[in-house]
Design an enzyme around this catalytic site. Structure first.
Site, PDB file in Angstrom:
ATOM      1  N   ILE A   1      -6.767   2.847   1.963  1.00 48.51           N
ATOM      2  CA  ILE A   1      -7.762   2.001   1.309  1.00 48.51           C
ATOM      3  C   ILE A   1      -8.243   0.892   2.322  1.00 48.51           C
ATOM      4  O   ILE A   1      -8.614  -0.162   1.739  1.00 48.51           O
ATOM      5  CB  ILE A   1      -7.317   1.656   0.062  1.00 48.51           C
TER       6      ILE A   1
ATOM      7  N   THR B   1       0.943   4.136   1.923  1.00 47.69           N
ATOM      8  CA  THR B   1      -0.569   4.844   2.012  1.00 47.69           C
ATOM      9  C   THR B   1      -1.671   3.712   2.343  1.00 47.69           C
ATOM     10  O   THR B   1      -2.754   3.853   1.978  1.00 47.69           O
ATOM     11  CB  THR B   1      -0.684   5.304   0.705  1.00 47.69           C
ATOM     12  N   GLU B   2      -1.488   2.555   2.589  1.00 47.71           N
ATOM     13  CA  GLU B   2      -2.269   1.267   2.613  1.00 47.71           C
ATOM     14  C   GLU B   2      -3.676   1.495   3.463  1.00 47.71           C
ATOM     15  O   GLU B   2      -4.549   0.916   3.124  1.00 47.71           O
ATOM     16  CB  GLU B   2      -1.458  -0.087   3.199  1.00 47.71           C
ATOM     17  N   VAL B   3      -3.487   2.041   4.640  1.00 53.32           N
ATOM     18  CA  VAL B   3      -4.390   2.472   5.531  1.00 53.32           C
ATOM     19  C   VAL B   3      -5.614   3.330   4.858  1.00 53.32           C
ATOM     20  O   VAL B   3      -6.595   3.369   5.368  1.00 53.32           O
ATOM     21  CB  VAL B   3      -4.215   2.580   7.004  1.00 53.32           C
TER      22      VAL B   3
END
Length: 260
Positions: free
Chosen positions: A138, A134-136
């Protein structure tokens, strides 16, 4: 020194690490990283020949600790490089751990939690577990975990999972080969120990030599990719989008991206 973020137990040739901050959904903190590295050293030197990794409570590992995430906003590039290098060292240590590793995923394994779960040699999961890079969402980049993911699932699937940042369930993870078996919650640790017992029937030196052989096929490329990932990881933390992404996440609002 006692461990504060995890528990370590040895029994019948098996070392069991339990991430033990259920109130924080076993999120990754810098202290957890340091303690995991200490446990890896301890287990490598111990008579135990198999490592089981699981989480306490309802989650396996929900990604990075929110307080740690917030602290990244004020760090310099050099500090970010140092932090990124330590995180990469932890993931690589788990991936290359000389003894076989089994992740018993008891619940959500998100972002770095997905990395921990899938870098083990075997990944067992309860049906209701959720995974996701889910990094992208944030303004971050999944630089370190993607170094392994592309080798595991190929480019097309990796692009889907990394660029959409969507969550996916254990059944989908199994289709991609990220999960070996789906096991009911009441049987998860029993099955992990059954698998460990099966491995223990084999020659420890042969098992370790075989694992080293397998990992050696991509070790040179992985060294280069992780080196670049550390720089990418540190660089993105100084961008406006990262600051906005983290701030909006912490404030529970929709981000306004600038593309910078």
């Amino acid at each position: 020194m006692p461990y504060q973020t995890l528990q370590l137990a040895h029994e019948a040739g098996v070392a069991a690490i339990t991430l033990n901050r259920p109130d924080k959904r076993n999120a990754i903190s810098f202290q957890l990283v340091d303690e995991l590295m200490r446990t890896f050293d301890e287990i490598e030197k111990s008579p135990s020949q198999v490592l089981i990794l699981t989480g306490a409570g309802k989650a396996f590992c929900a990604g990075m600790d929110l307080d740690e995430l917030k602290s990244l906003l004020g760090k310099s590039h050099d500090e970010n490089v140092k932090d990124s290098a330590r995180m990469a060292e932890m993931f690589r240590r788990l991936y290359d751990f000389p003894k076989p590793t089994i992740a018993a995923v008891n619940g959500a394994a998100i972002a770095g939690g997905t990395g921990l779960a899938t870098m083990c040699d075997f990944t067992l999961s309860v049906p209701e577990a959720k995974f996701g890079y889910t990094e992208v969402r944030i303004g971050f980049v999944p630089a370190i975990v993607s170094s392994i993911l592309v080798w595991q699932v190929g480019h097309k699937i990796a692009r889907d999972l990394l660029l959409t940042a969507r969550l996916f369930d254990a059944a989908e993870a199994k289709r991609y080969g990220l999960v070996n078996e789906i096991v009911s919650a009441d049987h998860l640790l029993t099955r992990a120990n059954e698998l460990a017992a099966q491995i223990l029937e084999n020659s420890p030196s042969s098992v370790q030599a075989t694992k080293k052989l397998i990992n050696g096929f991509i070790s040179t490329q992985l060294d280069m990719q992780i080196g670049e990932a550390i720089e990418d990881n540190a660089r993105i933390r100084t961008t406006a989008d990262f600051r906005e992404g983290v701030s909006s996440f912490l404030e529970k609002r929709k981000p306004v991206w600038s593309g910078k």
